[in-house]
Structures are given as structure tokens and as C-alpha cells.
Design a protein around this motif. Structure first.
Motif, mmCIF file in Angstrom:
data_model
loop_
_atom_site.group_PDB
_atom_site.id
_atom_site.type_symbol
_atom_site.label_atom_id
_atom_site.label_comp_id
_atom_site.label_asym_id
_atom_site.label_seq_id
_atom_site.Cartn_x
_atom_site.Cartn_y
_atom_site.Cartn_z
ATOM 1 N N LEU A 148 -9.913 6.251 -3.763
ATOM 2 C CA LEU A 148 -8.500 5.872 -3.711
ATOM 3 C C LEU A 148 -7.687 6.957 -3.010
ATOM 4 N N ALA A 149 -8.008 8.224 -3.264
ATOM 5 C CA ALA A 149 -7.275 9.327 -2.622
ATOM 6 C C ALA A 149 -7.453 9.280 -1.112
ATOM 7 N N ALA A 150 -8.687 9.024 -0.660
ATOM 8 C CA ALA A 150 -8.934 8.946 0.781
ATOM 9 C C ALA A 150 -8.177 7.789 1.407
ATOM 10 N N ALA A 151 -8.108 6.669 0.714
ATOM 11 C CA ALA A 151 -7.383 5.510 1.242
ATOM 12 C C ALA A 151 -5.881 5.784 1.307
ATOM 13 N N LYS A 152 -5.330 6.332 0.219
ATOM 14 C CA LYS A 152 -3.879 6.571 0.155
ATOM 15 C C LYS A 152 -3.409 7.568 1.207
ATOM 16 N N ASN A 153 -4.269 8.548 1.530
ATOM 17 C CA ASN A 153 -3.860 9.618 2.443
ATOM 18 C C ASN A 153 -4.390 9.442 3.854
ATOM 19 N N SER A 154 -4.922 8.270 4.152
ATOM 20 C CA SER A 154 -5.462 8.037 5.487
ATOM 21 C C SER A 154 -4.353 8.087 6.537
ATOM 22 N N PRO A 155 -4.594 8.787 7.641
ATOM 23 C CA PRO A 155 -3.595 8.819 8.729
ATOM 24 C C PRO A 155 -3.267 7.425 9.257
ATOM 25 N N GLN A 156 -4.204 6.501 9.138
ATOM 26 C CA GLN A 156 -3.994 5.161 9.683
ATOM 27 C C GLN A 156 -2.880 4.391 8.963
ATOM 28 N N LEU A 157 -2.437 4.897 7.820
ATOM 29 C CA LEU A 157 -1.365 4.219 7.069
ATOM 30 C C LEU A 157 0.033 4.697 7.469
ATOM 31 N N GLU A 158 0.122 5.719 8.311
ATOM 32 C CA GLU A 158 1.410 6.392 8.509
ATOM 33 C C GLU A 158 2.506 5.466 9.018
ATOM 34 N N VAL A 159 2.219 4.659 10.024
ATOM 35 C CA VAL A 159 3.270 3.795 10.549
ATOM 36 C C VAL A 159 3.641 2.699 9.543
ATOM 37 N N PHE A 160 2.672 2.284 8.728
ATOM 38 C CA PHE A 160 2.954 1.252 7.723
ATOM 39 C C PHE A 160 3.848 1.818 6.614
ATOM 40 N N LYS A 161 3.582 3.076 6.235
ATOM 41 C CA LYS A 161 4.444 3.713 5.236
ATOM 42 C C LYS A 161 5.863 3.888 5.787
ATOM 43 N N LYS A 162 5.925 4.288 7.053
ATOM 44 C CA LYS A 162 7.233 4.511 7.678
ATOM 45 C C LYS A 162 8.063 3.233 7.665
ATOM 46 N N LYS A 163 7.416 2.095 7.873
ATOM 47 C CA LYS A 163 8.146 0.830 7.947
ATOM 48 C C LYS A 163 8.179 0.088 6.605
ATOM 49 N N GLY A 164 7.583 0.713 5.554
ATOM 50 C CA GLY A 164 7.613 0.087 4.234
ATOM 51 C C GLY A 164 6.741 -1.152 4.130
ATOM 52 N N ILE A 165 5.659 -1.199 4.905
ATOM 53 C CA ILE A 165 4.751 -2.345 4.865
ATOM 54 C C ILE A 165 3.624 -2.042 3.878
ATOM 55 N N GLU A 166 3.430 -2.907 2.904
ATOM 56 C CA GLU A 166 2.386 -2.710 1.893
ATOM 57 C C GLU A 166 1.007 -2.889 2.526
ATOM 58 N N VAL A 167 0.064 -2.024 2.131
ATOM 59 C CA VAL A 167 -1.324 -2.111 2.589
ATOM 60 C C VAL A 167 -2.232 -2.099 1.360
ATOM 61 N N LEU A 168 -3.178 -3.016 1.315
ATOM 62 C CA LEU A 168 -4.140 -3.053 0.212
ATOM 63 C C LEU A 168 -5.168 -1.934 0.401
ATOM 64 N N LEU A 169 -5.479 -1.234 -0.687
ATOM 65 C CA LEU A 169 -6.421 -0.115 -0.643
ATOM 66 C C LEU A 169 -7.726 -0.563 -1.303
ATOM 67 N N MET A 170 -8.778 -0.686 -0.515
ATOM 68 C CA MET A 170 -10.048 -1.206 -1.012
ATOM 69 C C MET A 170 -11.069 -0.084 -1.071
ATOM 70 N N THR A 171 -11.561 0.210 -2.278
ATOM 71 C CA THR A 171 -12.409 1.390 -2.457
ATOM 72 C C THR A 171 -13.759 1.082 -3.096
ATOM 73 N N ASP A 172 -14.074 -0.188 -3.381
ATOM 74 C CA ASP A 172 -15.406 -0.534 -3.880
ATOM 75 C C ASP A 172 -16.389 -0.570 -2.713
ATOM 76 N N ARG A 173 -17.616 -0.167 -2.960
ATOM 77 C CA ARG A 173 -18.618 -0.145 -1.889
ATOM 78 C C ARG A 173 -18.885 -1.538 -1.335
ATOM 79 N N VAL A 174 -18.655 -2.553 -2.175
ATOM 80 C CA VAL A 174 -18.953 -3.914 -1.749
ATOM 81 C C VAL A 174 -17.862 -4.491 -0.845
ATOM 82 N N ASP A 175 -16.685 -3.852 -0.784
ATOM 83 C CA ASP A 175 -15.538 -4.426 -0.068
ATOM 84 C C ASP A 175 -15.831 -4.682 1.408
ATOM 85 N N GLU A 176 -16.412 -3.703 2.060
ATOM 86 C CA GLU A 176 -16.687 -3.841 3.504
ATOM 87 C C GLU A 176 -17.564 -5.061 3.775
ATOM 88 N N TRP A 177 -18.604 -5.210 2.951
ATOM 89 C CA TRP A 177 -19.522 -6.342 3.128
ATOM 90 C C TRP A 177 -18.822 -7.659 2.799
#
Length: 657
Positions: free
Chosen positions: A474-503
Motif C-alpha cells: 500500500l505504501a508503494a502504491a500511495k507514494n508512486s510518482p505515477q499518481l502525482e498528476v491525479f493527486k494534483k487534480k483531485g482524481i481518485e485512483v484505486l490502489l491494488m496491492t494483492d498479488r492476484v490483482d495484476e492477473w
């Protein structure tokens, strides 16, 4: 007669030490386990006798008898089930023949509730007899063997046991417990009936005990120094009575079964010490007729992810036990479901192979899957339910049953949510229902409480996609640089941290008509959420930065598929993304960690042209080193490791000095 002394398997010796030293507060479970084992032995005989009726010998009526002898201080549980040969007694009573033995022993903790649960869960309930006994004698003969091929197994629960051949006219097994002084309460008919009613009332076989009646004290001869009468007491009559209902719980009308009885039945079939979250009991009629009693546990077993462990519900045909763990009756992603399915249509000689091909089994599987999903939907519906005031000020009345369900779905999802996601790839027909049941953390919530429907209801005007990111933590997802523009514009992003999520997300591309978009794939296109001035500034920056981009592409040609100016970064100098149709770097890492082949793909490096470090690139004598540092730092930021960590450290140190 032959007699031999053998040593227990090391794990059994450790288990016996635990049982005799730690489980006194859970004494009653020994009777539940031994009666359950006796019932299972009768079920196994009934199943084997389908192909060999001679196994019934001269005793076709299956039963369990419980007797006690106050003078000898023994309690005996006898069944006329399948019985054991001498070798089976050695194998079954001297070892824990389970693939999870190592896990089991690692879980023994001294926590009495937890250990009592594990004893049943691992099929080693027999050893619970040593909770109350300092010696156990087992006498048995397997159905079909000669009387002189019986076996007696004896142990004091220390390091070894004795086995000898005996003559036993009756088939089946007698477990004789030589009770310790502190367990003499089990030499009492009332106590035994109470415990059996509590734990074993549902067992479909009759559990018999000898009737007792009160006998007055006898008149003593006049002149005897005692005078008066000898004391009276309970005396056995020689008649036997059934002390349980002796009908399978699932065959009774729902109105005649209490919640406590449902819960106790669950504990017996699951060997779980906690009550279930919820259950469903239904008789299904139509082309395929069957009864289902299905439970959703409150806690996940620790071996939920053990691929060698069989899972599934118990299968009965016309109330005849057929098999445990009938995997064909429930999809793999619902392997946590416990319960019983009793079919009126399947043949009694049904095999696991036949189950895979039967049309009736497919109908039962589909019906049971839908029933479980309905239970989950009901829990989810009431998860946030509360007493609320309407616009007119009138307070809603919340039903007691609804109130009892509050918070249960959150509890369920914390235990089984990751398993449920497997259904996206396994169960195409129920994919939409499953998608509605999924929950995630997001940039507005650290807990897995946000569903796709919740997200859609909060989408900004002009937003055209459901955005998400996958990460190891969860920490890696919350602090990912890829979220920066979404945070700036107040756009919600789902944070998926289970190993099965990608599959799993490979099988879910939209929800209710809205596409799902990974923020780590492709170029960011915020559409109407990005104004014209921002678009123009980004285009100008990209144009001005072209010479530097060309040099970066050349320097990183072995690492990056492309290098481009980003619109998603605000504070970070660079990040890694993949093409829309590419495999994410996280999934590639997971495959390699699992020892599987992952396609060799290169990520795209996106750089923030406004960042001070990126601006230093132009004309820098350290251009090559800075380019590689940018790439490796972007890799580190998303949880990866540089191909050559030592080279990365050297480059950073060189710049520092």
C-alpha cells in the motif's frame, strides 16, 4: 499372537505433548472428535459396501455406542464401521499422514483455542483423547477380515505405542479411554448426553447409550451395625437408547433448527472453533434435485493458498456419504466455502472422475455458486447499513437481522477478498456479479472499502475512466510518482496491492460501461480534465526537449523501449510505464520470482522536463551517468531493483563526491 512396540512419528510425539499439557480448558472436544471419527468410519463402510455388500457381514445397521465403567474408570466409543487392519492402525494412529504436517506443527502455539481448532482441522482428532486419558486402547477389525485378524493398539501418550493381533468377532473399532482422576465427570451418563447433544446431535447415525434407572437402597438385615438401607443409585438396565436425533441436520425443516445447531454443525464439519459468518440452507427442485447447506467461515484457514490441499464441500447422495472435499461442486475461487450437498439424482457409485463429466454436477455447481454469491451480496448490502434519518426527519427502522450483518462483509473481504478475485478469470458467467463484490483501497481510503460502484459515483465531471495502480504494498502504491498528476487534480485512483490483482484485471476491462485504466500503462490522457493551456504547455515542453530526448534514447537503448516527456509527473524527475498492451513490470517481477518465464519487454521512461535534475541533463559532462541514475531511480520508486545495483551505487557516489 504377535506384539510389537513402535515409536511415534516425531510430529505426533510433539502433538501429544501439547495435548496433555495445554488443552485442559477445551476438554469437551475429545468426545466431539471421537464420535465424529466413529461416524466417518461408518460412512466409509457404507461407501465401500456399495461395491461389496458382504462387508456388512451380519450387522447391516450402522451405529455408534458410548459406554462407561466407573469401577475401571474407562470410557469407550465403539462403532461398527469400516475398522482397521494391523497395518492401518500403525499408519493411522502413529503418524500424521498429511501433506501439511510441517505447517501444522509450525502452527502449534500453546494458544488453547487455536490449537484445539488445528487438532480437528488436520484430521488428528483421535489424539485429543489424551486430553482426558493417561492411556488409550484401540481394538479394531477391518470389515472383510477374519475375526482372528483384529488388532489392539495401546499407548500412554508418550514416545511409543504397542500393537498386537487379537481375535475380535465384531468388525469396527472401540476406542477405550482410561480416564485420569481429573476427568471422572465423563463417567456420568448425564454429562455424556449433554456433550453429545451439544456437538454431535446432527450425526445421522444413531448414537446409543445404555439406559439407566434409579434403584432404591436395599433394606439391611435388622441388627446390622450399619442399620437402615444400603445407598441407592443409577443402575444400567441392559436396554439401549438413541441419545441424538439421528437424522442429518440438512434434512430437517429450517424452522426446526436453531442458529446454535447450525453453528455447531458447521464447527463439526469444518473443525473451526469460531461460528460462521453466514449460511444458506435450501432444497432445490427442478431438473436436478438436491439440498444444500453452505457456510461462509469467519476466518481463513492458514493453508488457504496451499495448492496441494483438497477443498470442497461434503457430498451425499440420498443421505449416503460419498466423499469429503468434492471439488467439482464448487469453483476453486470459492474453496473457502464449507458445507454439505445431498443429491437425489447422482448415482451412489459416483467417482471423482464421473463428477467432472456429469450434467447434474454442473447444475449443482452453478446453483451452489449463485447461492454463495447471493449470500455475499446480502452481506455487502448491509455492510454500511445503519439507522439513518430521512429527509423528512423520520428515522428508518433497522431490522435486527440486518443490524447483525453490519460489518460482516468487511470482515469477510479482509480474509477472502484476494481469493474471490480469482473468479474474474475462472467464472465468466458471474464476472459482473463478482466485480460488484470487489473492494480496494484508494487515494481517499487506506482500507479495502471502495467498490467500483462507489468509485463511479464519485467520478469527476468529464472523467471517462476508472483509474487504478498495482503495487507490492500500500505504501508503494500511495507514494508512486505515477499518481502525482491525479493527486494534483483531485482524481481518485484505486490502489491494488494483492498479488492476484495484476492477473485478475486481465479479465476485467470495464465496469458498468466505464473502462478501467492503469495509470502505469500508456500515455496519460485526462481528456476533458486537462485544459487547453496545460496541453499546449506540454506540447511545447516536448518540442523544446527533443534534442535531450534523442540523447537519452541512445544512452538507455538497452534498458528503455522509448523515452518521452511526461504529463503525469509533478514532483518526481522520472517514472517507468509500459505500453497499453504490455505486461506490467510488477507482473513480470512476480512471474520471475515464481520461477516462471516472463516475456522480455522494455519499459518506457517518462521524464519531467520541468524538474531541476532533468534540466541539468542538457550539456552535462555526466550525461550518461545521470541518464542511468534517472532510469534506475524510476525503477526503485516502483519497487524494482536495478539490473546492476553496484553500478548504480558507483554512479551515485561519483556524483556525490
Amino acid at each position: 499372537m504377535s506384539k510389537q512396540t513402535l515409536s511415534f512419528q516425531a510430529e505426533v510425539a510433539q502433538l501429544l505433548h501439547l495435548v496433555t499439557h495445554s488443552l485442559y480448558s477445551n476438554q469437551e472436544i475429545f468426545l466431539r472428535e471421537l464420535v465424529s471419527n466413529a461416524s466417518d468410519a461408518c460412512d466409509k463402510l457404507r461407501f465401500e459396501a456399495l461395491n461389496n455388500n458382504a462387508l456388512y457381514e451380519d450387522a447391516p445397521n450402522l451405529e455408534v455406542r458410548v459406554t462407561f465403567d466407573k469401577a475401571a474408570k474407562t470410557l469407550t466409543i465403539t462403532d461398527n464401521g469400516i475398522g482397521m487392519s494391523e497395518q492401518e492402525a500403525i499408519d493411522h494412529l502413529g503418524t500424521i499422514a498429511k501433506s501439511g504436517t510441517k505447517d501444522f506443527m509450525g502452527k502449534l502455539s500453546g494458544d488453547q483455542k487455536q490449537d484445539a481448532q488445528l487438532i480437528g482441522q488436520f484430521g488428528v482428532g483421535f489424539y485429543s483423547g489424551f486430553i482426558v486419558a493417561d492411556k488409550i486402547t484401540v481394538e479394531s477389525r477391518r470389515a472383510g477380515l477374519k475375526p482372528e485378524e483384529g488388532v489392539r493398539w495401546t499407548s500412554g501418550g508418550s514416545g511409543d505405542f504397542e500393537v498386537e493381533t487379537i481375535t475380535r468377532p465384531a468388525r469396527g473399532t472401540s476406542v477405550i479411554l482410561h480416564l485420569r482422576d481429573d476427568a471422572e465427570e465423563y463417567l456420568n451418563a448425564w454429562k455424556l448426553k449433554q456433550v453429545i447433544a451439544k456437538y454431535s446431535d446432527h450425526i445421522s447415525l444413531p448414537i446409543l447409550m445404555e439406559k439407566e434407572e434409579w434403584k432404591d437402597g436395599e433394606l439391611i438385615t435388622p441388627g446390622d451395625e450399619n442399620g437402615g438401607r444400603q445407598p441407592g443409585g443409577m443402575v444400567k438396565t441392559g436396554e439401549w437408547e438413541t441419545i441424538n436425533k439421528a437424522s442429518a441436520l440438512w434434512t430437517r425443516p429450517k424452522k426446526d433448527i436453531t442458529d446454535e445447531q447450525y453453528a455447531e454443525f458447521y464447527k463439526t464439519i469444518s473443525h473451526d472453533h469460531e461460528a460462521p459468518l453466514t449460511w444458506a440452507h435450501n432444497r432445490v427442485e427442478g431438473n436436478t434435485e438436491y439440498t444444500q447447506l453452505l457456510y461462509i467461515p469467519a476466518k481463513a484457514p492458514f493453508d488457504l493458498w496451499n495448492r496441494d490441499k483438497k477443498a470442497g464441500v461434503k457430498l451425499y447422495v440420498k443421505r449416503v456419504f460419498i466423499m469429503d472435499d468434492a471439488e467439482a461442486l464448487m469453483p476453486s475461487y470459492l474453496r473457502f466455502v464449507k458445507g454439505v450437498i445431498d443429491s437425489a439424482d447422482l448415482p451412489l457409485n459416483v467417482s471423482r472422475e464421473l463428477l467432472q463429466e456429469s450434467r447434474d454436477v454442473r447444475a449443482i455447481r452453478e446453483g451452489s455458486t449463485k447461492r454463495v454469491l447471493s449470500m455475499l451480496e446480502d452481506l455487502a448490502k448491509h455492510d454500511k447499513h445503519d439507522t439513518t434519518a430521512n429527509a423528512d426527519g423520520v428515522t428508518d427502522v433497522v431490522d435486527a437481522d440486518d443490524k447483525a450483518k453490519e460489518g460482516k462483509y468487511t470482515a469477510f473481504y479482509a480474509e477472502f477478498g484476494a481469493v474471490l478475485k480469482e473468479g474474474l478469470g475462472e467464472d465468466f458467467g458471474n464476472r459482473e456479479r463478482l466485480a460488484k463484490l470487489l473492494r480496494f483501497a484508494s487515494t481517499t481510503s487506506d482500507t479495502a472499502s471502495v467498490g467500483f460502484a462507489d468509485y463511479k459515483a464519485r467520478m469527476k465531471e468529464g472523467q471517462e475512466a476508472i483509474y487504478y495502480i498495482t503495487a507490492d504494498t500500500l505504501a508503494a502504491a500511495k507514494n508512486s510518482p505515477q499518481l502525482e498528476v491525479f493527486k494534483k487534480k483531485g482524481i481518485e485512483v484505486l490502489l491494488m496491492t494483492d498479488r492476484v490483482d495484476e492477473w485478475a484485471l486481465n479479465y476485467l476491462h470495464e465496469f458498468d460501461g466505464t473502462p478501467l485504466q492503469s495509470v502505469a500503462k500508456g500515455a496519460v490522457d485526462l481528456g476533458k480534465l486537462q485544459d487547453e493551456a496545460e496541453k499546449k504547455a506540454a506540447e511545447e515542453a516536448a518540442e523544446a526537449f527533443k534534442p535531450v530526448l534523442a540523447k537519452l534514447k541512445e544512452a538507455l537503448k538497452d534498458k528503455a523501449e522509448d523515452v518521452r516527456v511526461t504529463t503525469r509527473l509533478v514532483d518526481s524527475p522520472a517514472c517507468l510505464v509500459v505500453q497499453d498492451d504490455g505486461m506490467s513490470t510488477q507482473l513480470a517481477r512476480m512471474l520471475k520470482q515464481a520461477g516462471q518465464q516472463a516475456p522480455e519487454t522494455k519499459p518506457v521512461l517518462e521524464v519531467n522536463a520541468e524538474h531541476a535534475l532533468v534540466k541539468k541533463l542538457d550539456g552535462s559532462v555526466h550525461f550518461h551517468d545521470l541518464a542511468h541514475i534517472l532510469f534506475d531511480q524510476a525503477l526503485l520508486a516502483e519497487g524494482g531493483l536495478p539490473e546492476d545495483p553496484a553500478a548504480y551505487v558507483r554512479r551515485v557516489n561519483a556524483l556525490l563526491v
